[in-house]
Design a protein around this motif. Structure first.
Motif, PDB file in Angstrom:
ATOM      1  N   SER A 137      -7.643  -4.562  -2.531  1.00  0.00           N
ATOM      2  CA  SER A 137      -7.457  -4.200  -1.130  1.00  0.00           C
ATOM      3  C   SER A 137      -8.814  -4.179  -0.451  1.00  0.00           C
ATOM      4  O   SER A 137      -9.828  -3.836  -1.071  1.00  0.00           O
TER       5      SER A 137
ATOM      6  N   GLY B  62      -9.398   8.462   7.112  1.00  0.00           N
ATOM      7  CA  GLY B  62     -10.092   7.577   8.040  1.00  0.00           C
ATOM      8  C   GLY B  62     -11.564   7.875   8.196  1.00  0.00           C
ATOM      9  O   GLY B  62     -12.384   6.958   8.297  1.00  0.00           O
TER      10      GLY B  62
ATOM     11  N   THR C  48       0.839  -1.197   0.000  1.00  0.00           N
ATOM     12  CA  THR C  48       0.000   0.000   0.000  1.00  0.00           C
ATOM     13  C   THR C  48       0.874   1.247   0.000  1.00  0.00           C
ATOM     14  O   THR C  48       1.768   1.382   0.825  1.00  0.00           O
TER      15      THR C  48
ATOM     16  N   ARG D 177     -17.768   1.659   6.627  1.00  0.00           N
ATOM     17  CA  ARG D 177     -17.466   0.466   7.412  1.00  0.00           C
ATOM     18  C   ARG D 177     -18.559   0.199   8.448  1.00  0.00           C
ATOM     19  O   ARG D 177     -18.995  -0.945   8.621  1.00  0.00           O
TER      20      ARG D 177
ATOM     21  N   GLN E  33     -13.791   6.495   5.369  1.00  0.00           N
ATOM     22  CA  GLN E  33     -13.812   5.036   5.400  1.00  0.00           C
ATOM     23  C   GLN E  33     -14.613   4.527   6.601  1.00  0.00           C
ATOM     24  O   GLN E  33     -15.257   3.473   6.521  1.00  0.00           O
ATOM     25  N   SER E  34     -14.577   5.269   7.697  1.00  0.00           N
ATOM     26  CA  SER E  34     -15.317   4.836   8.887  1.00  0.00           C
ATOM     27  C   SER E  34     -16.814   4.786   8.624  1.00  0.00           C
ATOM     28  O   SER E  34     -17.509   3.880   9.105  1.00  0.00           O
TER      29      SER E  34
ATOM     30  N   ASP F 143      -9.608  -2.176   1.939  1.00  0.00           N
ATOM     31  CA  ASP F 143      -9.920  -0.764   2.159  1.00  0.00           C
ATOM     32  C   ASP F 143      -9.677   0.023   0.885  1.00  0.00           C
ATOM     33  O   ASP F 143      -9.196  -0.517  -0.120  1.00  0.00           O
TER      34      ASP F 143
ATOM     35  N   THR G 291      -7.462   2.102  -1.005  1.00  0.00           N
ATOM     36  CA  THR G 291      -6.033   2.401  -0.974  1.00  0.00           C
ATOM     37  C   THR G 291      -5.485   2.500  -2.388  1.00  0.00           C
ATOM     38  O   THR G 291      -6.109   2.044  -3.349  1.00  0.00           O
TER      39      THR G 291
ATOM     40  N   LYS H 222     -19.048   3.319  -0.122  1.00  0.00           N
ATOM     41  CA  LYS H 222     -17.655   2.919  -0.333  1.00  0.00           C
ATOM     42  C   LYS H 222     -17.234   3.175  -1.774  1.00  0.00           C
ATOM     43  O   LYS H 222     -16.121   3.646  -2.030  1.00  0.00           O
TER      44      LYS H 222
ATOM     45  N   ALA I  57      -3.602   5.547   1.541  1.00  0.00           N
ATOM     46  CA  ALA I  57      -4.968   5.142   1.860  1.00  0.00           C
ATOM     47  C   ALA I  57      -5.856   6.371   1.953  1.00  0.00           C
ATOM     48  O   ALA I  57      -5.385   7.482   2.246  1.00  0.00           O
TER      49      ALA I  57
ATOM     50  N   GLU J 281     -14.171   5.507  -2.917  1.00  0.00           N
ATOM     51  CA  GLU J 281     -13.120   4.917  -3.754  1.00  0.00           C
ATOM     52  C   GLU J 281     -12.933   5.703  -5.046  1.00  0.00           C
ATOM     53  O   GLU J 281     -11.800   5.935  -5.483  1.00  0.00           O
TER      54      GLU J 281
END
Length: 203
Positions: free
Chosen positions: A112, A39, A33, A46, A42-43, A114, A116, A170, A36, A174
């Motif tokens: 991946s 956070g 990686t 998730r 992405q949180s 996540d 990234t 997501k 990324a 992305e």
């Protein structure tokens, strides 16, 4: 409370378990990686996805009986599928899992869990990525919809809706991240040519 298409639900659960084991077995098949996404974005997806997964698979329990394991929902199903319709859902889930796996193979070491940027990252637009921009999510959601329809419970329905929302979130995170990393013009051209999650659907 009786389950809708109980044999199909057992088969669907086995399919999901086999997919999860194979997916985890290939976990290390990925490049290093380089960067990324933040956070906080992405949180959000998730959390939504985690709740969705828990509801979809946690709406009942399997119990043993003289005829083998049976699935018992916590709440009465909103509908009941026939045995034939239940096996159609099994076929749909198998197709979804196969589509997701074909996409992972097409990505190779760029995959991946996540959002990234991997070493040597590029826009992959061949194979299933020529059909939709996020074929892994499409395949997973097909499997989730098939399981939800076979179960028919309000808990599974809520879980499936949350998974659809979560994977859409997501995908958006992305796409913004990859456009910044790989070039906005190149990614915009790809997005104009290929729909996001549904073949022939919105871009």
């Amino acid at each position: 409370m009786s389950a809708s298409a109980p044999n199909a639900i057992l088969a669907l659960t086995a399919i999901w378990l086999a997919w999860a084991v194979s997916w985890l077995a290939a976990w290390r098949w990925t490049a290093g990686t380089e960067r990324a996404a933040g956070g906080r974005p992405q949180s959000a997806y998730r959390i939504v996805n985690l709740i969705g997964w828990l509801l979809l698979f946690g709406d009942g329990v399997f119990r043993t009986s003289p005829r083998g394991p049976t699935w018992q929902p916590f709440l009465p199903p909103l509908w009941h599928l026939s045995a034939t319709a239940g096996w159609v859902m099994v076929a749909v889930a198998l197709g979804g899992m196969a589509f997701a796996w074909s996409a992972r193979v097409a990505l190779g070491r760029l995959w991946s869990v996540d959002v990234t940027r991997k070493t040597g990252h590029r826009i992959v637009d061949g194979g299933p990525y020529a059909i939709v921009r996020h074929p892994i999510y499409t395949g997973i959601l097909l499997g989730a919809i098939a399981l939800m329809l076979a179960k028919g419970t309000p808990i599974a329905l809520a879980g499936c809706v949350l998974m659809i929302v979560g994977y859409h979130l997501k995908a958006r995170v992305e796409e913004r991240f990859l456009a910044d990393e790989l070039g906005r013009r190149a990614y915009a051209d790809y997005a104009r040519r290929v729909p996001m999650l549904l073949p022939f659907g919105p871009h």
